[in-house]
Design a protein around this motif. Sequence first.
Motif, short mmCIF file in Angstrom:
data_model
loop_
_atom_site.label_atom_id
_atom_site.label_comp_id
_atom_site.label_asym_id
_atom_site.label_seq_id
_atom_site.Cartn_x
_atom_site.Cartn_y
_atom_site.Cartn_z
N ALA A 11 -5.50 20.54 -8.11
CA ALA A 11 -6.58 21.59 -7.68
C ALA A 11 -7.06 21.17 -6.31
O ALA A 11 -7.59 22.26 -5.56
N ALA A 12 -7.45 19.97 -5.92
CA ALA A 12 -7.69 19.64 -4.64
C ALA A 12 -6.79 19.83 -3.34
O ALA A 12 -7.17 20.42 -2.51
N ALA A 13 -5.52 20.20 -3.86
CA ALA A 13 -4.49 20.27 -3.10
C ALA A 13 -4.52 21.76 -2.76
O ALA A 13 -4.26 22.37 -1.59
N PHE A 14 -4.63 22.44 -3.76
CA PHE A 14 -4.57 24.01 -3.95
C PHE A 14 -5.81 24.35 -3.02
O PHE A 14 -5.77 25.46 -2.17
N ARG A 15 -7.08 23.82 -3.18
CA ARG A 15 -8.33 24.18 -2.35
C ARG A 15 -7.84 24.09 -0.93
O ARG A 15 -8.31 24.61 -0.02
N ARG A 16 -7.38 22.84 -0.54
CA ARG A 16 -7.05 22.46 0.93
C ARG A 16 -6.16 23.70 1.69
O ARG A 16 -6.22 24.15 2.48
N LEU A 17 -5.07 24.11 0.54
CA LEU A 17 -4.14 25.01 1.01
C LEU A 17 -4.97 26.42 1.14
O LEU A 17 -4.55 26.91 2.45
N LEU A 18 -5.85 26.61 0.42
CA LEU A 18 -6.71 27.77 0.57
C LEU A 18 -7.26 28.03 2.06
O LEU A 18 -7.59 28.70 2.83
N GLN A 19 -8.08 26.67 2.19
CA GLN A 19 -8.95 26.45 3.37
C GLN A 19 -7.94 26.60 4.55
O GLN A 19 -8.27 27.14 5.74
N HIS A 20 -6.85 26.25 4.51
CA HIS A 20 -5.87 26.19 5.42
C HIS A 20 -5.59 27.53 5.91
O HIS A 20 -5.53 28.11 6.99
N LEU A 21 -5.10 28.39 5.03
CA LEU A 21 -4.75 29.51 5.10
C LEU A 21 -6.04 30.35 5.61
O LEU A 21 -5.74 31.71 6.50
N ARG A 22 -7.13 30.26 5.09
CA ARG A 22 -8.32 31.09 5.43
C ARG A 22 -8.71 30.72 7.16
O ARG A 22 -9.13 31.60 8.00
N GLU A 23 -8.14 29.55 7.53
CA GLU A 23 -8.29 29.24 9.02
C GLU A 23 -7.52 29.54 10.09
O GLU A 23 -7.42 29.65 11.21
#
Length: 99
Positions: A11-23
Amino acid sequence: MDKQTQTELEAAAFRRLLQHLRERHDVQNIDLMIQAGFCRNCLANWYKDAAAEKGLDLSKDDAREIVYGEPFADWKAKYQKEATPEQQAAFEAASKAHG
């Protein structure tokens, strides 16, 4: 590693992926599809599918908002560019190769 810890790390890795894509607004979905075979919309679909497996009713728009961090229409208006002929040709070639 126990299952709970594994789930928390995933879940933490997925949240980080989402944040990366949003940026990374500069990375268009078509570029992701060409290079990786998935895009932000795919992630939203997978999220929606996971919700359905749990018996949760999540709309396509709600899933996309989770992935994009804002309504998809807003993100699209601000950041999505028209695909170039080169991108379209690369997408077609990648689609045939992975087909």
